[in-house]
Design a protein around this motif. Structure first.
Motif, PDB file in Angstrom:
ATOM      1  N   LEU A  76       0.821  -1.215   0.000  1.00  0.00           N
ATOM      2  CA  LEU A  76       0.000   0.000   0.000  1.00  0.00           C
ATOM      3  C   LEU A  76       0.854   1.263   0.000  1.00  0.00           C
ATOM      4  O   LEU A  76       0.495   2.258  -0.634  1.00  0.00           O
ATOM      5  N   VAL A  77       1.975   1.235   0.708  1.00  0.00           N
ATOM      6  CA  VAL A  77       2.879   2.394   0.707  1.00  0.00           C
ATOM      7  C   VAL A  77       3.395   2.640  -0.709  1.00  0.00           C
ATOM      8  O   VAL A  77       3.370   3.778  -1.209  1.00  0.00           O
ATOM      9  N   ILE A  78       3.828   1.575  -1.372  1.00  0.00           N
ATOM     10  CA  ILE A  78       4.345   1.700  -2.745  1.00  0.00           C
ATOM     11  C   ILE A  78       3.254   2.205  -3.675  1.00  0.00           C
ATOM     12  O   ILE A  78       3.472   3.100  -4.500  1.00  0.00           O
ATOM     13  N   GLU A  79       2.056   1.643  -3.537  1.00  0.00           N
ATOM     14  CA  GLU A  79       0.931   2.039  -4.377  1.00  0.00           C
ATOM     15  C   GLU A  79       0.570   3.510  -4.170  1.00  0.00           C
ATOM     16  O   GLU A  79       0.318   4.244  -5.131  1.00  0.00           O
ATOM     17  N   ALA A  80       0.551   3.956  -2.913  1.00  0.00           N
ATOM     18  CA  ALA A  80       0.211   5.350  -2.619  1.00  0.00           C
ATOM     19  C   ALA A  80       1.283   6.297  -3.143  1.00  0.00           C
ATOM     20  O   ALA A  80       0.964   7.358  -3.697  1.00  0.00           O
ATOM     21  N   GLU A  81       2.550   5.922  -2.989  1.00  0.00           N
ATOM     22  CA  GLU A  81       3.631   6.769  -3.503  1.00  0.00           C
ATOM     23  C   GLU A  81       3.565   6.864  -5.027  1.00  0.00           C
ATOM     24  O   GLU A  81       3.755   7.940  -5.601  1.00  0.00           O
ATOM     25  N   TYR A  82       3.271   5.742  -5.679  1.00  0.00           N
ATOM     26  CA  TYR A  82       3.143   5.751  -7.140  1.00  0.00           C
ATOM     27  C   TYR A  82       1.964   6.622  -7.566  1.00  0.00           C
ATOM     28  O   TYR A  82       2.074   7.423  -8.484  1.00  0.00           O
TER      29      TYR A  82
END
Length: 163
Positions: free
Chosen positions: A140-146
């Motif tokens: 989720l962190v990666i998805e939100a940053e993307y």
């Protein structure tokens, strides 16, 4: 003295003082018998509803809802697009059960889909501080940053088109 006994004692003192206030108002304004009955009934109902609310509050303090119940209720609010109510319930769940991965995940996902990327990242990072093995929160962190970076890129493209 326990919190419960102190609260009940305060409530009884409040009810007694409220009833004295009602009697004082009736004597000052010379109310008729019918008005007197109505005022006493309203005061009585006010006291009863106060007691019921207090009992519910004390019960919830002693027996808080389970994490599953809070998450289920939050999911209902999410299906109705009531993010604020769902966030409140999920935050309460995290406060009561800080090791509940599902609460962190649901809150972060709700924030992600609402476009609140920074909140999503903060929630997921708080969950990862509790337990680093929660892989879904890392995703989720990666998805939100993307999503956040692509949103910035889209805004830059739009600004470039209008210059």
């Amino acid at each position: 003295m326990s919190l419960y006994l102190e609260t009940v004692k305060d409530l009884i003192e409040f009810i007694v003082s409220a009833m004295y206030g009602v009697v004082h108002i009736m004597s000052v304004y010379n109310l008729t018998l019918v008005t007197e009955i109505v005022v006493k009934f309203v005061a009585f109902m006010f006291c009863i509803t106060g007691i019921i609310s207090l009992c519910q509050y004390l019960y919830r303090q002693k027996y808080p809802p389970s994490s599953e119940a809070l998450i289920s209720e939050a999911n209902i609010y999410l299906k109705k697009d009531q993010l604020a109510k769902a966030e409140k319930l999920l935050s309460q769940c995290i406060r009561l059960y800080p090791k509940c991965e599902q609460a962190y995940r649901c809150l972060a996902e709700a924030q992600l889909y609402a476009g609140e990327f920074k909140k999503c990242i903060n929630t997921a990072m708080n969950g990862l501080e509790v337990d680093h093995s929660w892989k879904h929160l890392s995703t989720l962190v990666i998805e939100a940053e993307y999503s956040m970076s692509s949103e910035v890129a889209q805004k830059q493209i739009l600004v470039g088109k209008f210059r």
